[in-house]
Design an enzyme around this catalytic site. Sequence first.
Site, mmCIF file in Angstrom:
data_model
loop_
_atom_site.group_PDB
_atom_site.id
_atom_site.type_symbol
_atom_site.label_atom_id
_atom_site.label_comp_id
_atom_site.label_asym_id
_atom_site.label_seq_id
_atom_site.Cartn_x
_atom_site.Cartn_y
_atom_site.Cartn_z
ATOM 1 N N SER A 177 0.840 -1.191 0.000
ATOM 2 C CA SER A 177 0.000 0.000 0.000
ATOM 3 C C SER A 177 0.880 1.247 0.000
ATOM 4 C CB SER A 177 -0.901 0.013 1.247
ATOM 5 O OG SER A 177 -1.546 1.258 1.414
ATOM 6 N N TYR B 80 -2.369 -0.696 10.173
ATOM 7 C CA TYR B 80 -2.362 -0.954 8.731
ATOM 8 C C TYR B 80 -1.026 -0.554 8.108
ATOM 9 C CZ TYR B 80 -4.042 -1.136 3.909
ATOM 10 O OH TYR B 80 -4.204 -1.449 2.583
#
Length: 364
Positions: free
Chosen positions: A239, A252
């Site tokens: 990501s 995350y």
Amino acid sequence: MPSSVLYSRLHELGPPLRDLVFSPFLSGPLLLAVTHAPDAVRHLVLNLARRVPGLLQHAPPPNFDLSTVATVLRVLFALGIVRRLNRALNNAAANAWRLTASKGWDWPNEIAVVTGGSSGIGMLTVEKLAALGLRVAVLDIQDPPKSMENNARIHFFKCDVTSSESVAAAADAVRRELGHPSILINNAGITSPMAILKMSESYLRKIFGVNSMSHWFTVQQFLPHMIEVNKGHVVTVASIASFVALPTAADYSASKAAALAFHESLTSELKHTYKAPNVLTTVVHPNFVRTPLIEGWADHLERSGVRMLTSEQVAEPIVQQIKSRKAGQLIIPRSATLISGIRGWPTWLQELVRDTLGRSSLKS
């Protein structure tokens, strides 16, 4: 205008237009025309101005100076050459300094494994791979959608990727029913925006299990055969959060940064530990994507000014990368490439970026 400012403004253009502007095949001939045939260029500009209604009154005088135009074209030409050289070096470095695509791929005879393939990015990736003729094994804890049930090339294996035992059992079933996979896409991922002090231990272990540790479990099952035949492709879906950590996203960001580190170590081990340079590795860094993963949070992000990607915008580049038979790094959208270098920026500049993004992300 300084070249750094020019580059920054041009980088804001869309990819097709930006590629055209930075193309040395465009700026080079224009530069030659401006510097070696200035009279002809002036004549051309004036003729064009006369042909466009209402433009002549704003047209430059017959003796207008082309030196500024020449300077801009020199900068564009130089930047175009540097960008192309940089891309070539990046491509070679990611492929064990090999300039050509790897050989021996035959899509109808290839088998791919996709974790988290029942929804979102994973589901579209599975469908696109199947459309190429590959047989695809979906490893997911949730049942596949109805659209997959009648596709003979898609096979579902219920699997909890956070459990090494569950992954091993699914891997045995894949090998028994389909054969040895040559493509592994570690796509499964979860998130739940939450401040550090509110994060429970059980959820923390779960998110690292799905986003990071599962990569070890799947690779330990499927990589040995790829190494044995010196052919394969492991895709790690990380990501943009791998590079920038924001409030309520420590879990995350940390788990995706771990996925990036996993990819880098795996790439190095394949070359130097296992001597298998034809086993390709690709890491994917999408920005925020509107998927079931962030349902309920997407509207908040958009109100904060975040441009959400679609699953299609991520799945398509992944499949194209596999089709290219080359390893690499995909940052999606390409306009976010600059952020990947944030760790090398001065601390004050890093903090300014994090402060700006952090305040924006917390706006209601």
